[in-house]
Design a protein around this motif. Structure first.
Motif, short mmCIF file in Angstrom:
data_model
loop_
_atom_site.label_atom_id
_atom_site.label_comp_id
_atom_site.label_asym_id
_atom_site.label_seq_id
_atom_site.Cartn_x
_atom_site.Cartn_y
_atom_site.Cartn_z
N SER A 2 31.22 -4.04 -78.36
CA SER A 2 30.87 -2.93 -77.94
C SER A 2 30.13 -2.42 -78.57
O SER A 2 30.78 -2.50 -79.74
N ARG A 3 29.47 -1.32 -78.45
CA ARG A 3 28.71 -0.63 -79.69
C ARG A 3 29.58 0.15 -80.25
O ARG A 3 29.59 0.67 -81.21
N SER A 4 30.47 1.09 -79.52
CA SER A 4 31.65 2.16 -79.70
C SER A 4 31.88 1.12 -80.75
O SER A 4 32.58 2.02 -82.09
N ALA A 5 32.81 -0.35 -80.55
CA ALA A 5 33.62 -0.61 -81.30
C ALA A 5 33.47 -1.25 -82.84
O ALA A 5 33.77 -0.80 -83.68
N VAL A 6 31.67 -1.09 -82.49
CA VAL A 6 31.35 -1.43 -83.79
C VAL A 6 31.40 -0.69 -84.69
O VAL A 6 31.23 -0.77 -85.82
N VAL A 7 31.13 0.20 -84.01
CA VAL A 7 30.25 2.28 -85.25
C VAL A 7 32.24 2.50 -85.63
O VAL A 7 32.19 2.75 -86.55
N PHE A 8 33.13 2.02 -84.91
CA PHE A 8 34.04 2.68 -85.48
C PHE A 8 34.57 1.47 -86.23
O PHE A 8 35.21 1.85 -87.52
N LEU A 9 35.02 0.85 -85.88
CA LEU A 9 35.21 -0.47 -87.08
C LEU A 9 34.58 -0.28 -88.74
O LEU A 9 34.96 -0.15 -89.58
N LEU A 14 34.46 1.71 -93.84
CA LEU A 14 33.54 2.67 -94.74
C LEU A 14 35.28 3.65 -95.33
O LEU A 14 34.99 4.31 -96.60
N SER A 15 36.08 3.97 -94.93
CA SER A 15 36.58 5.27 -95.09
C SER A 15 38.46 4.71 -95.68
O SER A 15 38.45 5.84 -96.39
N PHE A 44 38.72 1.88 -82.83
CA PHE A 44 37.95 0.64 -82.81
C PHE A 44 38.81 -0.28 -81.48
O PHE A 44 38.86 -0.74 -80.92
N ILE A 45 40.16 0.04 -81.46
CA ILE A 45 41.66 -0.46 -81.22
C ILE A 45 41.04 -1.01 -79.64
O ILE A 45 41.02 -1.31 -78.76
N LEU A 46 41.15 0.30 -79.37
CA LEU A 46 41.22 1.01 -77.99
C LEU A 46 39.67 1.22 -77.07
O LEU A 46 39.99 0.42 -75.98
N ALA A 47 38.70 0.78 -78.23
CA ALA A 47 37.60 0.34 -77.93
C ALA A 47 36.89 -1.27 -77.61
O ALA A 47 37.02 -1.75 -77.35
N LEU A 48 37.78 -2.18 -78.33
CA LEU A 48 38.16 -2.51 -78.08
C LEU A 48 39.09 -3.77 -76.66
O LEU A 48 38.59 -4.68 -75.56
N ILE A 49 39.74 -3.12 -76.17
CA ILE A 49 40.32 -3.07 -74.96
C ILE A 49 39.90 -2.51 -73.73
O ILE A 49 39.92 -3.25 -72.79
N ARG A 50 39.28 -1.81 -74.24
CA ARG A 50 38.04 -1.40 -73.19
C ARG A 50 37.33 -2.27 -72.38
O ARG A 50 36.95 -2.25 -71.32
N GLY A 51 36.52 -2.49 -73.40
CA GLY A 51 35.61 -3.61 -73.24
C GLY A 51 35.36 -4.20 -72.53
O GLY A 51 34.27 -4.78 -71.87
#
Length: 61
Positions: A2-9, A14-15, A44-51
């Protein structure tokens, strides 16, 4: 992915890179960046789980 997963990745990468490149004299900056990177990694992991995947819609062209 998902887009949010990409943003969190990207944000976590970067952090964590910023934490590694932070000067040793300013340990508080490195710790803050390390904490932010770990939080973004968890999100990021939670966004991947949400999927939710974004799909290509040919009618939108």
């Amino acid at each position: 992915m998902s887009r949010s997963a990409v943003v969190f990745l990207i944000a976590s990468a970067l952090s964590l890179l910023g934490a590694l490149l932070a000067s040793p004299g300013t340990t508080s900056d490195g710790r803050v960046l390390l904490f932010a990177g770990s939080c973004f990694a968890v999100l990021f992991i939670l966004a991947l789980i949400r999927g939710k995947r974004f799909r290509f819609d040919p009618q939108l062209r």
